[in-house]
Design an enzyme around this catalytic site. Sequence first.
Site, PDB file in Angstrom:
ATOM      1  N   GLY A 234       0.840  -1.198   0.000  1.00 31.78           N
ATOM      2  CA  GLY A 234       0.000   0.000   0.000  1.00 31.78           C
ATOM      3  C   GLY A 234       0.866   1.236   0.000  1.00 31.78           C
ATOM      4  CG  ASN A 235      -0.184   4.649  -1.314  1.00 33.80           C
ATOM      5  OD1 ASN A 235      -0.917   5.406  -0.696  1.00 33.80           O
ATOM      6  ND2 ASN A 235      -0.553   4.052  -2.449  1.00 33.80           N
TER       7      ASN A 235
END
Length: 402
Positions: free
Chosen positions: A214-215
Amino acid sequence: MLRLGGKKVLLGISGSIAAYKSPLLVRLLIKNGAEVRVILTPSALDFVTPTTLSTLSNNPVNTSFTEIKDKQDNPEWINHVELSLWADFMIIAPATSNTISSMASARCDNLLLASYLSSKCPVFVAPSMDLDMYKHPGNQENLSKLKSFGNIILESETGDLASGLKGKGRMMEPENIVSNIIRNIKNEYPLKGKNILVSAGPTYEKIDPVRFIGNFSSGKMGFSLAEVAANLGAKVTLISGPSSLKTSNNTINLINVVSAEEMYNEILKYFFSVDIFVSAAAVADFIPKEFHHLKIKKSQRLNKISLKNNIDILHNLGKIKTNQYIVGFALETNDGDKNAYNKLIDKNLDAIFLNILSDKQNVFNSDYNFGKYITRKKSISFKLTTKLDLSNKIFEQIIKDS
Ligand code: CTP
């Protein structure tokens, strides 16, 4: 030009002598293209008749929670929620001291008040009182309260009063009420009638049932954009990746997704019926080549995860777009202007907002942001400000250009 063409107006009339001007207000609203429905409070019936108002508005007039509609004298319940949801805006003119005080304290003992309390549309209030009553701190406090609820007060005018006195308190003249409303609608709801789609937040791409790629995106920029668009009158759908945020405007249609694929599928359901799409989501660029259906155990000594490129949602939409005005976001650490402009062209966008990520200024999870709004013809810089303020500035540009 019909300046209120197609607008649905719910006019509430309370018991003041100024109610004798309400039939004129109905005529002016209709002359400007509005459809009008009228609600009278019981005491308004002392000043004006339902027959006059139903004839002028060409609609039934409601005066109480129930009405006799059949020959057997069976009372039928009037759905106040339906009435207020029908309206694009509501006008309460004249609004007496009594009605204003009930509105401010959420009293609900007549149909007008019930409709007001269930309304979601802009509400215009035209007070009508004698001068000393108007000045009374109780009334001034109640009017401030209504303003804080977001209602628009159509200031009373100064002149002859029914008491014989002269001063401030008389209801704004119907011509002025109509022109105030037209001005207000034009200025404050420039996105009325527009369908807007916003994507927000990160996407999570699963490695196994407990891990993902993810981020750091929080979704704050996309949520602010959605909120501003809704406040400007648009019908907004917000498609968000995992985020703890909630929408504060309950008209926003929030759809939660996890992966880029889910986000793309949801976007496709709305894309062809929207006027504007703003892609603020930080879509994960890489996705594991394979998904492990069982949790990968430490003992398996995993030392690499093979990745493949994820779907580029915006690039795909740029290829299939018809009339949608598309605004992308570009997150860059270096060569920002050049990279953002290239993305604008590659993804066939109408505009792109360049976000600069640096050690000095972390915009992730922050309430603040800055950057540049870039189109094929111009580039406008915005200094660090709240994401909400920046969203207002971005929509100012979108409204000008789209
Ligand atoms: N975007 C998208 N799908 C992706 C990646 C990005 O729809 N897989 C959208 C983003 O929502 C944003 C724009 O494309 O509006 C640009 O995103 P950005 O991450 O800055 O650029 P990328 O295209 O991913 O390119 P790079 O990471 O190489 O800079």
